[in-house]
Design a protein around this motif. Structure first.
Motif, short mmCIF file in Angstrom:
data_model
loop_
_atom_site.label_atom_id
_atom_site.label_comp_id
_atom_site.label_asym_id
_atom_site.label_seq_id
_atom_site.Cartn_x
_atom_site.Cartn_y
_atom_site.Cartn_z
N GLY A 1 41.97 53.05 25.50
CA GLY A 1 42.00 54.51 25.40
C GLY A 1 41.39 55.20 26.61
O GLY A 1 40.67 56.20 26.47
N VAL A 2 41.68 54.71 27.79
CA VAL A 2 41.06 55.28 28.99
C VAL A 2 41.55 56.71 29.22
O VAL A 2 42.70 57.04 28.96
CB VAL A 2 41.33 54.44 30.25
N ALA A 3 40.64 57.53 29.72
CA ALA A 3 40.94 58.94 29.93
C ALA A 3 41.35 59.25 31.36
O ALA A 3 41.78 60.35 31.66
CB ALA A 3 39.73 59.79 29.53
N PHE A 4 41.22 58.28 32.26
CA PHE A 4 41.69 58.53 33.63
C PHE A 4 43.19 58.27 33.69
O PHE A 4 43.74 57.56 32.84
CB PHE A 4 40.93 57.68 34.66
N LEU B 1 44.56 48.69 29.15
CA LEU B 1 44.13 50.08 29.38
C LEU B 1 44.52 50.97 28.21
O LEU B 1 43.78 51.88 27.82
CB LEU B 1 44.73 50.61 30.69
N GLN C 1 36.11 53.24 40.56
CA GLN C 1 35.76 54.66 40.50
C GLN C 1 34.41 54.96 41.16
O GLN C 1 34.13 56.10 41.51
CB GLN C 1 35.71 55.15 39.05
N ALA D 1 37.73 48.76 36.44
CA ALA D 1 38.00 50.19 36.29
C ALA D 1 36.78 51.02 36.67
O ALA D 1 36.91 52.11 37.25
CB ALA D 1 38.42 50.50 34.85
#
Lengths: 170, 170, 170, 170
Positions: free
Chosen positions: B38-41, B34, B132, B128
């Motif tokens: 660079g996940v934004a969540f 993750l 969501q 992921a």
């Protein structure tokens, strides 16, 4: 479940040519990523163009949008450069009209798929799930999030995609 | 969007210890995947156990199911070994009851995340997105597909997950 | 055994900056490669410049040659871009004079070290052995071979280094 | 320059079989490493056995030593598991006798070649240079160093090879 995949170049497909000490868009990497992942859904891959997305013209964008709109499949992934991904997503959304009959997901990577450290495999996996689970419409899937074309931008300084404020409010 | 991630070991986390010429379950790899993506969540990772899934006992499974059921987040990813992933998915589904209030996605990999050629990054990306976008319920996401616990099995000969026939029919 | 390592940029150190859709010379990769390999010899790494080797000037080359000649260590590896590696090797040989007191090995890679498929680790390993085993002199080590500066060229069409015929013959 | 390569299994060739949740010796990885490195020397690869080196018997070792001794090439690389590499090196040295006519280099890796982070490519590159540059004799090349069989051991606690004191001194 069948997924039509179109590719339009961009960072995800960039390779390095030492002979010219240059960095160019190469063959679609999504095929290799899906093969390595052993996906059980069926898919077809068609390269529409191999360009840095900064070099895409309005005519290119219109061509891409039309090809997506005319595709027989109702699940479409479009791999695309990140710099103008949002513009192309809007063009596709316009081509599909107000009541789209298909789910279209645009995805790319901030680092080339051929790098050891890259977001390409994760992003393609994310897009593969998004295209199968989201209702008809056009989406941008980057940085592990699902965005609407009208509510996302690439923050070039931070080198990431982020939501923009509700455009219907002042 | 916030995602709670639990890890239970399995192939995805396997490392190799040359000192013993053995192959053991190591630290959760999902965190590194993750981060690299660079996940934004936002997310939290908690290791519940580090076991080969063939070694999970009924008590282990009950413990995992209870921890998932009691989690505050309504989006949960559980990384897990593939051999008994379906059994744990069923245990979680039972713990959540007939009207689950959260979306739970089980995922793992058929090849360790530390290998050059691995399905780990793709699978975590897939999970992921699934966690969501899917409605409340329990899902197994492997081989690029979303499965219901009662309608999937791991085909050990072919080393892949596949749908099983409708269990309500003869 | 102690090895002094100088770096001069080149493909081996190239990174990709998506923010500018450009490909630039970054930090020396040799340090990471040696660390990952767990080498037991001692070494120091000093970056002399970070340039594409096509951009190296005569002054750059003179500076590099002088730094190599003046180094205290009698084992020196110089990582360098491939396009003008041979020219720099000749400049270093001239600076060391007819009776060199140290072993100098020039090495680089045809594909950036950050790529999944790269010759960088192999080449650095090759250079590390060559610098420890060869007698004093200046060598180019590419494509798994040891070359003398006056008897090698980069074949740009085939993207590899190859021996050239004895230059003293017609 | 022609190099004969024999393989005897070991960690470098280990693969992971999820179907059995086991880790076994697979096909020789040295071939793929040399191909990816684009080496310009010629070589032949022959797998003598595919075993964990802890499982090698005295008969296995005698067989390997004889095959190395009888090889036509005067440059031989033997990839081998690390746990008993030194024992095999001594057996080969004995088979070659006091005045060996060929250069033999034993090499392996502490982490399987298929891992993202591995010493395999570096080590094979190191061995490829060592076999071309060292005088006739038998050598162990691990951790970026050239060792004589009688003066090296694998330190299992530190998981690395290290020189042992001169055995002729008290």
């Amino acid at each position: 479940m069948h997924v039509q995949i179109f590719t339009a170049g961009g960072t995800i497909d960039k390779v390095y040519f030492d002979a010219r000490s240059e960095y160019e868009v190469g063959e679609p990497q999504v095929t290799e990523i899906l093969r390595a992942a052993g996906v059980a859904f069926t898919y077809a891959v068609e390269a529409l163009m191999q360009k840095d997305s900064l070099d895409l013209t309005d005519a290119d964008r219109a061509f891409i949008a039309e090809r997506v709109a005319r595709a027989e499949a109702d699940r479409v992934i479009l791999t695309h450069g990140t710099d103008t991904m949002v513009e192309t997503a809007k063009a596709v959304a316009e081509a599909l009209g107000p009541a789209p009959s298909k789910t279209v997901v645009l995805v790319g990577s901030l680092t080339p798929a051929r790098f050891k450290a890259t977001d390409a495999e994760f992003n393609v996996g994310f897009a593969a799930a998004a295209v199968q689970t989201l209702p008809p419409g056009v989406y941008v899937t980057m940085n592990g999030c699902v965005f609407r074309p009208e509510a996302v931008r690439k923050n070039r300084e931070r080198n990431r995609f982020e939501a923009v404020g509700d455009p219907t409010r002042p």
